[in-house]
Design a protein around this motif. Structure first.
Motif, PDB file in Angstrom:
ATOM      1  N   ASP A  16      -3.178   5.552  -0.693  1.00  0.00           N
ATOM      2  CA  ASP A  16      -4.247   4.584  -0.446  1.00  0.00           C
ATOM      3  C   ASP A  16      -4.848   4.745   0.954  1.00  0.00           C
ATOM      4  O   ASP A  16      -5.983   4.347   1.205  1.00  0.00           O
ATOM      5  CB  ASP A  16      -3.711   3.149  -0.582  1.00  0.00           C
TER       6      ASP A  16
ATOM      7  N   LEU B  24       0.832  -1.201   0.000  1.00  0.00           N
ATOM      8  CA  LEU B  24       0.000   0.000   0.000  1.00  0.00           C
ATOM      9  C   LEU B  24       0.868   1.253   0.000  1.00  0.00           C
ATOM     10  O   LEU B  24       1.933   1.291   0.609  1.00  0.00           O
ATOM     11  CB  LEU B  24      -0.911   0.025   1.229  1.00  0.00           C
TER      12      LEU B  24
ATOM     13  N   SER C 199      -9.254  -2.503   4.733  1.00  0.00           N
ATOM     14  CA  SER C 199     -10.351  -1.912   3.965  1.00  0.00           C
ATOM     15  C   SER C 199      -9.927  -1.442   2.577  1.00  0.00           C
ATOM     16  O   SER C 199     -10.766  -1.275   1.690  1.00  0.00           O
ATOM     17  CB  SER C 199     -10.952  -0.733   4.738  1.00  0.00           C
ATOM     18  N   VAL C 200      -8.612  -1.243   2.383  1.00  0.00           N
ATOM     19  CA  VAL C 200      -8.134  -0.813   1.063  1.00  0.00           C
ATOM     20  C   VAL C 200      -7.258  -1.888   0.420  1.00  0.00           C
ATOM     21  O   VAL C 200      -6.423  -1.612  -0.445  1.00  0.00           O
ATOM     22  CB  VAL C 200      -7.381   0.531   1.150  1.00  0.00           C
TER      23      VAL C 200
END
Length: 262
Positions: A189, A185, A249-250
């Motif tokens: 993000d 990530l 969640s991402v």
């Protein structure tokens, strides 16, 4: 004795060689790491040249703002080692060769069979009311004037001097630090969710630290470490779980408190 109050420190790095880039500083990191378990947080750092007026102004600013101040550099044997004079000026104390400091230096140089020159005796010049700080590496002492600790600039020597001051520090609550690693990530993000959490937990410091490196296969590995810091352990644990949830969640696969976080 430690308390729950917020105890702060300022660090003053002194030397033309730091500002020119000739010397890379590591003293700030060492001082901050030394103070953290004592319940003292470094809140400001300044770098100044070997100019007395600049040093005096910076010392007076930091000692008024912080509970403790640590200076490094400028207490050697050469003409540009003027930190003792600057500290004396900041506190209104005379500076001269002190018998107790000179005795330590004489003993050290006799033990190491090194000539004690007039230049080396300069390292015994200390403000009149200062308390000496032991130097287990090269002998020449540092000194404490009020809430200001004056250390050598050489990192190994400065670190050795720190060992003599732990019992002089009246620390506060220890700031804890925990990490959520989010491999793959990028900061972008996570930015929106981090902003929400920062507003929800204003008393906890939350930071994001991206990294990337090339692995053995020549591929670029990216990620972002999310770091939370607080003196409130239960609240910190709650935020760490929220950060892990944000990562998931991402599309991330969070690892809490990895031993090898980059």
């Amino acid at each position: 004795m430690s308390t729950n109050r917020n105890v702060t420190a300022g660090v003053l790095l002194i030397g033309d060689e730091l500002l020119s880039g000739r010397t890379r500083d590591i003293n700030l990191s060492e001082i901050a790491k030394f103070l953290a378990p004592l319940g003292v947080s470094v809140v400001e750092c300044r770098v100044v040249p070997d100019e007395q007026d600049e040093i005096v102004a910076a010392v007076n600013h930091l000692r008024a703002k912080c509970d403790y101040v640590f200076t490094t550099g400028g207490i050697g044997p050469t003409h540009d080692d003027i930190t003792a004079d600057a500290i004396g000026a900041a506190f209104g104390q005379a500076v001269d060769v002190r018998a107790d400091a000179l005795e330590i230096i004489e003993h050290w140089y006799a033990k190491t069979k090194t000539p004690l020159t007039e230049s080396r005796k300069r390292m015994a010049r200390v403000p009149a009311e200062a308390i000496l700080i032991n130097n287990p590496v090269t002998g020449a002492p540092g000194f404490q004037t009020g809430n200001v600790f004056t250390l050598a600039g050489v990192p190994k020597i400065a670190r050795g001097m720190l060992e003599d001051i732990a019992d002089r520090i009246d620390g506060g609550a220890v700031t804890l630090s925990r990490t959520v690693a989010t491999g793959g990530l990028r900061e972008g993000d996570l930015a929106e969710g981090l902003g929400v959490l920062a507003k929800a937990y204003p008393d906890i410091s939350i930071g994001s630290y991206p990294y990337f490196y090339e692995n053995e296969a020549g591929e670029i590995v990216r990620g972002t470490n999310l770091v939370a810091r607080s003196t409130d352990e239960p609240a910190l644990a709650e935020v760490i779980e929220k950060l892990a949830e944000l990562s998931r969640s991402v599309g991330g696969k969070p690892v809490i408190d990895p031993p090898d976080a980059k």
